[in-house]
Write a protein that holds these residues in place. Structure first.
Motif, PDB file in Angstrom:
ATOM      1  N   VAL A  88       0.848  -1.197   0.000  1.00 45.03           N
ATOM      2  CA  VAL A  88       0.000   0.000   0.000  1.00 45.03           C
ATOM      3  C   VAL A  88       0.880   1.242   0.000  1.00 45.03           C
ATOM      4  CG1 VAL A  88      -1.758   1.279   1.272  1.00 45.03           C
ATOM      5  CG2 VAL A  88      -1.862  -1.212   1.188  1.00 45.03           C
ATOM      6  N   ASP A  89       1.943   1.216   0.806  1.00 45.65           N
ATOM      7  CA  ASP A  89       2.856   2.353   0.879  1.00 45.65           C
ATOM      8  C   ASP A  89       3.539   2.584  -0.470  1.00 45.65           C
ATOM      9  OD1 ASP A  89       4.286   4.457   1.954  1.00 45.65           O
ATOM     10  OD2 ASP A  89       5.874   3.192   2.753  1.00 45.65           O
ATOM     11  N   SER A  90       3.960   1.497  -1.128  1.00 47.94           N
ATOM     12  CA  SER A  90       4.597   1.617  -2.433  1.00 47.94           C
ATOM     13  C   SER A  90       3.653   2.247  -3.454  1.00 47.94           C
ATOM     14  CB  SER A  90       5.056   0.243  -2.924  1.00 47.94           C
ATOM     15  OG  SER A  90       5.546   0.322  -4.254  1.00 47.94           O
ATOM     16  N   HIS A  91       2.409   1.790  -3.452  1.00 49.92           N
ATOM     17  CA  HIS A  91       1.425   2.341  -4.387  1.00 49.92           C
ATOM     18  C   HIS A  91       1.199   3.828  -4.117  1.00 49.92           C
ATOM     19  CE1 HIS A  91      -1.975   2.437  -7.103  1.00 49.92           C
ATOM     20  NE2 HIS A  91      -2.743   2.911  -6.141  1.00 49.92           N
ATOM     21  N   THR A  92       1.177   4.196  -2.846  1.00 51.78           N
ATOM     22  CA  THR A  92       0.996   5.607  -2.481  1.00 51.78           C
ATOM     23  C   THR A  92       2.163   6.440  -2.981  1.00 51.78           C
ATOM     24  OG1 THR A  92      -0.266   4.988  -0.504  1.00 51.78           O
ATOM     25  CG2 THR A  92       0.688   7.203  -0.559  1.00 51.78           C
ATOM     26  N   ARG A  93       3.395   5.905  -2.815  1.00 48.99           N
ATOM     27  CA  ARG A  93       4.580   6.637  -3.275  1.00 48.99           C
ATOM     28  C   ARG A  93       4.551   6.814  -4.787  1.00 48.99           C
ATOM     29  NH1 ARG A  93       7.442   8.336   1.443  1.00 48.99           N
ATOM     30  NH2 ARG A  93       6.958   6.785   3.030  1.00 48.99           N
ATOM     31  N   CYS A  94       4.156   5.766  -5.491  1.00 46.85           N
ATOM     32  CA  CYS A  94       4.076   5.854  -6.958  1.00 46.85           C
ATOM     33  C   CYS A  94       3.109   6.952  -7.386  1.00 46.85           C
ATOM     34  CB  CYS A  94       3.639   4.524  -7.546  1.00 46.85           C
ATOM     35  SG  CYS A  94       4.857   3.194  -7.422  1.00 46.85           S
ATOM     36  N   THR A  95       1.982   7.033  -6.687  1.00 45.87           N
ATOM     37  CA  THR A  95       0.965   8.037  -7.019  1.00 45.87           C
ATOM     38  C   THR A  95       1.438   9.437  -6.652  1.00 45.87           C
ATOM     39  OG1 THR A  95      -0.794   6.405  -6.653  1.00 45.87           O
ATOM     40  CG2 THR A  95      -1.412   8.734  -6.632  1.00 45.87           C
ATOM     41  N   ASP A  96       2.014   9.577  -5.453  1.00 45.06           N
ATOM     42  CA  ASP A  96       2.419  10.900  -4.977  1.00 45.06           C
ATOM     43  C   ASP A  96       3.567  11.495  -5.797  1.00 45.06           C
ATOM     44  OD1 ASP A  96       0.501  10.683  -3.037  1.00 45.06           O
ATOM     45  OD2 ASP A  96       1.891  10.222  -1.401  1.00 45.06           O
ATOM     46  N   PHE A  97       4.570  10.645  -6.118  1.00 39.04           N
ATOM     47  CA  PHE A  97       5.753  11.135  -6.821  1.00 39.04           C
ATOM     48  C   PHE A  97       5.699  10.910  -8.336  1.00 39.04           C
ATOM     49  CE2 PHE A  97       7.450  10.158  -2.506  1.00 39.04           C
ATOM     50  CZ  PHE A  97       7.854  11.442  -2.172  1.00 39.04           C
ATOM     51  N   ARG A  98       4.645  10.237  -8.788  1.00 34.91           N
ATOM     52  CA  ARG A  98       4.497   9.916 -10.207  1.00 34.91           C
ATOM     53  C   ARG A  98       5.719   9.142 -10.712  1.00 34.91           C
ATOM     54  NH1 ARG A  98       2.054  15.635 -12.611  1.00 34.91           N
ATOM     55  NH2 ARG A  98       0.195  15.695 -11.262  1.00 34.91           N
ATOM     56  N   ILE A  99       6.022   8.065 -10.031  1.00 33.62           N
ATOM     57  CA  ILE A  99       7.165   7.228 -10.378  1.00 33.62           C
ATOM     58  C   ILE A  99       6.678   5.815 -10.675  1.00 33.62           C
ATOM     59  CG2 ILE A  99       8.878   8.550  -9.069  1.00 33.62           C
ATOM     60  CD1 ILE A  99       8.464   6.721  -6.714  1.00 33.62           C
ATOM     61  N   ASP A 100       7.571   5.006 -11.263  1.00 33.35           N
ATOM     62  CA  ASP A 100       7.159   3.648 -11.597  1.00 33.35           C
ATOM     63  C   ASP A 100       7.269   2.742 -10.372  1.00 33.35           C
ATOM     64  OD1 ASP A 100       9.882   3.321 -11.337  1.00 33.35           O
ATOM     65  OD2 ASP A 100      10.238   2.809 -13.439  1.00 33.35           O
ATOM     66  N   GLN A 101       6.774   1.519 -10.521  1.00 30.12           N
ATOM     67  CA  GLN A 101       6.655   0.612  -9.381  1.00 30.12           C
ATOM     68  C   GLN A 101       7.974   0.261  -8.709  1.00 30.12           C
ATOM     69  OE1 GLN A 101       3.667  -2.732  -9.312  1.00 30.12           O
ATOM     70  NE2 GLN A 101       5.529  -3.962  -9.451  1.00 30.12           N
TER      71      GLN A 101
END
Length: 199
Positions: A88-101
């Motif tokens: 969940v944290d990884s998905h949040t980081r991807c969304t917040d920073f617009r980065i890949d998985q």
């Protein structure tokens, strides 16, 4: 994209938290012949980091009593498996920073270490176990290819950090080697303190 696809096709392989705890406790019933970890303590690498139980320790402990645990209903799954917090944290980081998985995974696991850094630095078993569980959750969810991507991203980030510490005129490789050597030496001194001259 379905939720199952988002978290990785390996997600159904997660075992219940109680099963993980029991297997961990079973292996830790004996000391490790490989790294000399005492009963109840996690195995360690030469650098002092927690690692999966060494083969010699698993052999000494013997196979866990899965059949007995199954009779207790340990492996019954009344509902869908919950999504581990690290994913969940990884998905949040991807969304917040617009980065890949892979980069999101790297940010998430490093943030986990930083949040628990005091316990990890003190060798607190629950803190180290939480790190083990988070790393295992990522590896199971991403599979071999995703895990390889995560290792690549982490290695690149360590290289960037070493270059930053070394400065514009320094040697990043020498800086990294020196930091790693210092850490290994410090852990070895902690594991094998000098004997008192009075003994």
């Amino acid at each position: 994209m379905t939720q199952a696809a988002r978290w990785g096709h390996w997600r159904p392989q997660f075992r219940s938290g109680e099963a993980v705890k029991r297997v961990r406790a079973w292996n830790r019933r004996v000391a490790c012949p490989n790294c000399n970890a005492t009963i109840g303590r996690a195995c360690r690498t030469a650098a002092g980091h927690p690692t999966d139980h060494h083969r010699a320790r698993r052999d000494a402990a013997g196979p866990p009593p899965y059949e007995e645990w199954r009779k207790e209903g340990l492996f019954q799954t009344p509902g869908p498996a919950s999504i581990p917090a690290i994913l969940v944290d990884s998905h949040t980081r991807c969304t917040d920073f617009r980065i890949d998985q892979p980069l999101g995974d790297a940010v998430a696991i490093v943030s986990h270490v930083l949040a628990d850094r005091l316990g990890i630095s003190l060798g607190d078993e629950p803190a180290l176990d939480r790190l083990d569980d988070a790393a295992r959750a990522l590896a199971l969810a991403r599979g071999p290819m995703g895990s390889a991507d995560l290792v690549t991203v982490l290695a690149m980030q360590v290289a960037v950090l070493a270059s930053t510490i070394a400065g514009p005129h320094g040697d990043p490789e020498a800086t990294f080697t020196g930091l790693f050597r210092d850490q290994v030496d410090r852990v070895r001194r902690q594991q094998n303190p000098p004997k008192s001259t009075s003994e």
